[in-house]
Write a protein that holds these residues in place. Sequence first.
Motif, mmCIF file in Angstrom:
data_model
loop_
_atom_site.group_PDB
_atom_site.id
_atom_site.type_symbol
_atom_site.label_atom_id
_atom_site.label_comp_id
_atom_site.label_asym_id
_atom_site.label_seq_id
_atom_site.Cartn_x
_atom_site.Cartn_y
_atom_site.Cartn_z
ATOM 1 N N ARG A 73 52.465 -22.304 36.270
ATOM 2 C CA ARG A 73 51.309 -21.456 36.562
ATOM 3 C C ARG A 73 50.365 -22.124 37.551
ATOM 4 O O ARG A 73 49.809 -21.472 38.429
ATOM 5 N N SER A 74 50.170 -23.436 37.432
ATOM 6 C CA SER A 74 49.232 -24.119 38.329
ATOM 7 C C SER A 74 49.723 -24.103 39.775
ATOM 8 O O SER A 74 48.928 -24.037 40.706
ATOM 9 N N LYS A 75 51.026 -24.167 39.984
ATOM 10 C CA LYS A 75 51.570 -24.098 41.344
ATOM 11 C C LYS A 75 51.764 -22.655 41.795
ATOM 12 O O LYS A 75 51.817 -22.374 42.980
ATOM 13 N N GLY A 76 51.930 -21.746 40.824
ATOM 14 C CA GLY A 76 52.055 -20.336 41.158
ATOM 15 C C GLY A 76 53.450 -19.880 41.520
ATOM 16 O O GLY A 76 53.615 -18.837 42.130
ATOM 17 N N GLU A 97 54.977 -8.721 36.906
ATOM 18 C CA GLU A 97 54.320 -7.551 36.324
ATOM 19 C C GLU A 97 54.093 -7.822 34.839
ATOM 20 O O GLU A 97 54.834 -8.555 34.204
ATOM 21 N N GLY A 98 53.078 -7.212 34.265
ATOM 22 C CA GLY A 98 52.842 -7.347 32.833
ATOM 23 C C GLY A 98 51.776 -8.370 32.519
ATOM 24 O O GLY A 98 51.134 -8.945 33.393
ATOM 25 N N GLU A 99 51.591 -8.611 31.223
ATOM 26 C CA GLU A 99 50.467 -9.426 30.768
ATOM 27 C C GLU A 99 50.799 -10.888 30.493
ATOM 28 O O GLU A 99 49.907 -11.690 30.299
ATOM 29 N N TYR A 100 52.081 -11.270 30.453
ATOM 30 C CA TYR A 100 52.437 -12.636 30.085
ATOM 31 C C TYR A 100 52.863 -13.477 31.277
ATOM 32 O O TYR A 100 53.496 -12.988 32.212
ATOM 33 N N VAL A 101 52.554 -14.769 31.191
ATOM 34 C CA VAL A 101 53.024 -15.748 32.172
ATOM 35 C C VAL A 101 54.454 -16.097 31.765
ATOM 36 O O VAL A 101 54.708 -16.432 30.613
ATOM 37 N N PRO A 102 55.413 -16.016 32.676
ATOM 38 C CA PRO A 102 56.798 -16.329 32.295
ATOM 39 C C PRO A 102 56.972 -17.797 31.923
ATOM 40 O O PRO A 102 56.312 -18.674 32.482
ATOM 41 N N THR A 136 58.798 -19.954 21.431
ATOM 42 C CA THR A 136 57.931 -20.518 22.469
ATOM 43 C C THR A 136 56.548 -19.888 22.389
ATOM 44 O O THR A 136 56.370 -18.813 21.830
ATOM 45 N N LYS A 137 55.584 -20.583 22.953
ATOM 46 C CA LYS A 137 54.232 -20.048 23.050
ATOM 47 C C LYS A 137 54.091 -19.392 24.407
ATOM 48 O O LYS A 137 54.463 -19.965 25.425
ATOM 49 N N HIS A 138 53.555 -18.194 24.407
ATOM 50 C CA HIS A 138 53.339 -17.470 25.648
ATOM 51 C C HIS A 138 51.850 -17.312 25.881
ATOM 52 O O HIS A 138 51.087 -17.126 24.954
ATOM 53 N N GLU A 139 51.479 -17.365 27.147
ATOM 54 C CA GLU A 139 50.086 -17.246 27.533
ATOM 55 C C GLU A 139 49.923 -15.977 28.358
ATOM 56 O O GLU A 139 50.760 -15.663 29.189
ATOM 57 N N THR A 140 48.835 -15.257 28.094
ATOM 58 C CA THR A 140 48.529 -14.102 28.924
ATOM 59 C C THR A 140 47.822 -14.595 30.174
ATOM 60 O O THR A 140 47.341 -15.736 30.229
ATOM 61 N N TRP A 141 47.699 -13.740 31.186
ATOM 62 C CA TRP A 141 47.028 -14.123 32.419
ATOM 63 C C TRP A 141 45.566 -14.459 32.175
ATOM 64 O O TRP A 141 44.981 -15.256 32.883
ATOM 65 N N SER A 142 44.985 -13.864 31.137
ATOM 66 C CA SER A 142 43.573 -14.142 30.837
ATOM 67 C C SER A 142 43.392 -15.413 30.028
ATOM 68 O O SER A 142 42.267 -15.825 29.780
ATOM 69 N N GLY A 143 44.487 -16.060 29.590
ATOM 70 C CA GLY A 143 44.396 -17.337 28.900
ATOM 71 C C GLY A 143 44.635 -17.280 27.400
ATOM 72 O O GLY A 143 44.623 -18.300 26.731
ATOM 73 N N HIS A 144 44.849 -16.101 26.828
ATOM 74 C CA HIS A 144 45.114 -15.954 25.397
ATOM 75 C C HIS A 144 46.528 -16.438 25.094
ATOM 76 O O HIS A 144 47.482 -16.034 25.750
#
Length: 148
Positions: A73-76, A97-102, A136-144
């Motif tokens: 995520r930090s590198k994008g 697309e969607g709410e989760y960071v892969p 696994t733990k998944h993070e949303t784009w908003s950080g949740h």
Amino acid sequence: MSSDPPPPPPQPPTHQAMVGLLDAPRARDRSPSPHRGNVVPSPLPTRRTRTFSATVRASQGPVYKGVCKCFCRSKGHGFITPADGGPDIFLHISDVEGEYVPVEGDEVTYKMCSIPPKNEKLQAVEVVITHLAPGTKHETWSGHVVSN
């Protein structure tokens, strides 16, 4: 001919004249900055700009399946391993697309588009996570953070 005396040499400004100059506000030319005025950048990714024709070609193309090999995520960006084999496909943060960071192990569907300017390599676009990787733990784009 008149014999006028020569003009006196110029004198440096006195202290009183300089005080007035220092107190006056100076106008400075500055370029606009997104960080000026305490503007906080959005945590949501922005869409990369593509030509209209490249976007249309990608959206009309076939849908492929694969697994997220890695994503930072930090590198994008990250990579997808295609389900039918072949070389890994580049993935940019703006094409998810969607709410989760892969994360590694997520099953995804995607379409492909060439990477400018040479258009020699391909990248995944319209990436949708179809199944989150178990355990696994998944993070949303908003950080949740969501545990799966």
